[in-house]
Design an enzyme around this catalytic site. Structure first.
Site, PDB file in Angstrom:
ATOM      1  N   TYR A 137       1.612 -15.127  12.389  1.00 59.39           N
ATOM      2  CA  TYR A 137       3.081 -15.247  12.576  1.00 59.39           C
ATOM      3  C   TYR A 137       3.379 -16.429  13.715  1.00 59.39           C
ATOM      4  CZ  TYR A 137       4.555 -11.834   9.356  1.00 59.39           C
ATOM      5  OH  TYR A 137       4.795 -10.968   8.114  1.00 59.39           O
ATOM      6  N   LYS A 148       1.136 -13.411   2.832  1.00 58.14           N
ATOM      7  CA  LYS A 148       0.293 -14.051   4.004  1.00 58.14           C
ATOM      8  C   LYS A 148      -0.594 -12.956   4.285  1.00 58.14           C
ATOM      9  CE  LYS A 148       0.681 -11.933   7.018  1.00 58.14           C
ATOM     10  NZ  LYS A 148       0.869 -10.291   7.283  1.00 58.14           N
TER      11      LYS A 148
HETATM   12  P1  NAD Z   1      -0.953  -1.640   1.437  1.00 63.65           P
HETATM   13  O1  NAD Z   1      -2.242  -0.926   1.638  1.00 63.65           O
HETATM   14  O2  NAD Z   1       0.180  -0.775   1.878  1.00 63.65           O
HETATM   15  O3  NAD Z   1      -0.949  -1.899   0.222  1.00 63.65           O
HETATM   16  C1  NAD Z   1      -1.958  -2.630  -0.698  1.00 63.65           C
HETATM   17  C2  NAD Z   1      -2.055  -2.366  -2.182  1.00 63.65           C
HETATM   18  O4  NAD Z   1      -3.228  -2.887  -2.737  1.00 63.65           O
HETATM   19  C3  NAD Z   1      -2.129  -0.670  -2.477  1.00 63.65           C
HETATM   20  O5  NAD Z   1      -1.275  -0.493  -3.559  1.00 63.65           O
HETATM   21  C4  NAD Z   1      -3.338  -0.799  -2.982  1.00 63.65           C
HETATM   22  O6  NAD Z   1      -3.733   0.200  -3.936  1.00 63.65           O
HETATM   23  C5  NAD Z   1      -3.831  -1.944  -3.620  1.00 63.65           C
HETATM   24  N1  NAD Z   1      -4.877  -2.521  -3.677  1.00 63.65           N
HETATM   25  C6  NAD Z   1      -5.526  -3.006  -4.795  1.00 63.65           C
HETATM   26  N2  NAD Z   1      -6.771  -3.231  -4.914  1.00 63.65           N
HETATM   27  C7  NAD Z   1      -7.203  -2.790  -3.609  1.00 63.65           C
HETATM   28  C8  NAD Z   1      -8.561  -2.495  -3.034  1.00 63.65           C
HETATM   29  N3  NAD Z   1      -9.779  -3.046  -3.444  1.00 63.65           N
HETATM   30  N4  NAD Z   1      -8.519  -1.807  -1.932  1.00 63.65           N
HETATM   31  C9  NAD Z   1      -7.383  -1.421  -1.350  1.00 63.65           C
HETATM   32  N5  NAD Z   1      -6.208  -1.538  -1.767  1.00 63.65           N
HETATM   33  C10 NAD Z   1      -6.082  -2.221  -2.991  1.00 63.65           C
HETATM   34  O7  NAD Z   1      -0.869  -2.985   2.081  1.00 63.65           O
HETATM   35  P2  NAD Z   1       0.419  -3.707   2.307  1.00 63.65           P
HETATM   36  O8  NAD Z   1       0.833  -3.779   3.859  1.00 63.65           O
HETATM   37  O9  NAD Z   1       1.309  -3.773   1.382  1.00 63.65           O
HETATM   38  O10 NAD Z   1      -0.484  -5.406   2.494  1.00 63.65           O
HETATM   39  C11 NAD Z   1      -0.554  -6.025   1.390  1.00 63.65           C
HETATM   40  C12 NAD Z   1      -0.259  -7.591   1.434  1.00 63.65           C
HETATM   41  O11 NAD Z   1       0.845  -7.908   2.144  1.00 63.65           O
HETATM   42  C13 NAD Z   1      -1.209  -8.023   2.889  1.00 63.65           C
HETATM   43  O12 NAD Z   1      -1.902  -9.420   2.366  1.00 63.65           O
HETATM   44  C14 NAD Z   1      -0.416  -8.093   4.038  1.00 63.65           C
HETATM   45  O13 NAD Z   1      -0.971  -9.027   4.787  1.00 63.65           O
HETATM   46  C15 NAD Z   1       0.820  -8.797   3.224  1.00 63.65           C
HETATM   47  N6  NAD Z   1       2.090  -8.066   4.009  1.00 63.65           N
HETATM   48  C16 NAD Z   1       2.847  -8.965   4.448  1.00 63.65           C
HETATM   49  C17 NAD Z   1       4.036  -8.854   5.167  1.00 63.65           C
HETATM   50  C18 NAD Z   1       5.202  -9.474   5.351  1.00 63.65           C
HETATM   51  O14 NAD Z   1       6.058  -9.191   6.186  1.00 63.65           O
HETATM   52  N7  NAD Z   1       5.143 -10.891   4.663  1.00 63.65           N
HETATM   53  C19 NAD Z   1       4.389  -7.349   5.580  1.00 63.65           C
HETATM   54  C20 NAD Z   1       3.219  -6.487   5.137  1.00 63.65           C
HETATM   55  C21 NAD Z   1       1.968  -6.585   4.521  1.00 63.65           C
END
Ligand code: NAD
Length: 373
Positions: free
Chosen positions: A225, A140
């Site tokens: 949420y 999401k």
């Molecule tokens: P994050 O920044 O920790 O991780 C993102 C990942 O994507 C990194 O490994 C990064 O290297 C990669 N990536 C690939 N292409 C990229 C680009 N062009 N620019 C930046 N990063 C790039 O983020 P996250 O917290 O893991 O969030 C990722 C997704 O998960 C989002 O959509 C977020 O909303 C979702 N999320 C959901 C929950 C949940 O509880 N369901 C919790 C946190 C995050």
């Protein structure tokens, strides 16, 4: 059999006949992985795309799954791939990068790709995975607007693959207990929902504060949420929204990044919801549902848990299980067995939230009540 039934109930799933298709909106299953009579013994083989903080959390949680296993990765960072390969025993042939992952179509050892990258990348990545004939789970918000979300749903349908959104709360036991009570009429006629969702965001250089990658600010990330919660807690779809934005730091929260939005939703029965989405306040993770004969309050309501709360009948006491472990086992049952979740997690469910987010942004911009029908 008893154990399986217990698992299904705990995760808010119901078994259906194995002669699928049975998942709403899906006419066909993956060409690469047809269901078999023995599907209940099968394990869903998952590749994670995006090895960031949430991808890492999902991978760790999956180690305790009974029916889902991490078998592959898609990453742009070779050093992360090396670490994950040794930690999870992932073979070279199941490792891809963002340029070559279309070749996953020729890999019979991967069933599903879980897209866990910045929001604005989801659309193209999900469509590419679908075109490669693999099932898709996407985090999401599924996209940065409803039109993109619908295009993703359409692509997955055309490819005949399952498309699920990572709505982990839809399988959380205390959440499901409140939904069960509401469906059983234990709160009487529902009148009001309040959702408070927020946290203080740090590093101003992160992708969440870059509109080209996030598609928005707190609303896309955490406000969703309260939107999603309002829908599953009340069991209704909103017919209008109003919204107001407050921005105290226009440097950190630049154009296209909402800091704080209060919003209200109206539902067909007359239920109203009043919600807050923010990147500027901590300890905001609370749901309150009020009916003519009772109430439910949950705080925390959507964090990683344990989820805590009470109703007019007493405390919510379902034991905590790591959300992502339950989610991935439940999603394996959906994809492999055609199990039906109590609260939907399909792409259409994601589009419903995106339509509301679009309407909230329009209401902020125009100052007007925006109709959703
Ligand atoms: P994050 O920044 O920790 O991780 C993102 C990942 O994507 C990194 O490994 C990064 O290297 C990669 N990536 C690939 N292409 C990229 C680009 N062009 N620019 C930046 N990063 C790039 O983020 P996250 O917290 O893991 O969030 C990722 C997704 O998960 C989002 O959509 C977020 O909303 C979702 N999320 C959901 C929950 C949940 O509880 N369901 C919790 C946190 C995050």
């Amino acid at each position: 059999m008893k154990t399986r039934r217990n698992f299904l109930q705990a995760a808010g799933l119901s078994a259906v006949a194995l002669s699928l298709p049975s998942f709403p909106g899906y006419a066909a299953l993956s060409k690469s992985e047809p269901l078999s009579k023995n599907s209940q013994d099968r394990v869903l083989r998952v590749a994670i795309m995006g090895l960031g903080s949430y991808g890492t959390r999902v991978a760790e949680a999956m180690q305790d799954c009974k029916r889902a296993k991490l078998v592959g990765v898609i990453s742009g960072t070779p050093s992360k791939v090396e670490t994950w390969k040794s930690k999870y025993g992932i073979p070279d042939k199941n490792c891809y990068n963002y340029e070559n992952f279309d070749a996953i179509k020729d890999n019979p050892d991967i069933d599903v790709v879980y897209v866990i990258t910045p929001n604005a990348l989801h659309k193209d990545q999900v469509i590419r995975v679908a075109k490669a004939g693999k099932h898709v789970i996407c985090e999401k918000p599924m996209a940065v607007n409803a039109a993109d979300g619908q295009a993703m749903v359409d692509a997955c349908k055309a490819a005949g693959v399952f498309f699920l959104i990572g709505y982990r709360m839809h399988f959380e036991a205390n959440t499901l207990e409140v939904v069960r009570m509401r469906k059983a009429g234990e709160f009487g006629e529902i009148k009001f929902f309040q959702g408070l969702s927020g946290f203080r965001i740090g590093d101003p250089t992160q992708w969440r504060l870059n509109p080209a990658l996030s598609g928005g600010g707190a609303m896309m990330d955490i406000g969703i949420y309260s939107i999603n919660g309002a829908r599953y807690m009340t069991g209704e779809e909103p017919i209008w929204v109003t919204a107001q934005e407050v921005k105290t730091d226009p440097v950190k929260f630049k154009e296209g990044i909402d800091e704080t939005i209060t919003f209200q939703m109206g539902f067909p029965s007359g239920v109203i919801a009043s919600c807050l989405s923010t990147y500027s306040m901590n300890n905001l993770d609370k749901f309150f549902l009020n009916g003519t004969q009772g109430f439910a309050e949950m705080q925390p309501s959507t964090g990683y848990g344990p989820i805590e709360g009470r109703t007019h009948k007493g405390p919510l006491g379902k034991p905590h299980v790591t959300h992502q472990t339950t989610q991935m086992d439940a999603m394996a049952a959906i994809i492999l067995d055609g199990a039906q979740p109590e609260i939907p997690v399909d792409g259409e469910e994601g589009v419903k939230d995106m339509k509301i987010i679009d309407a909230i942004f329009e209401a902020v911009k125009t100052g007007k009540k925006v109709s959703l029908v």
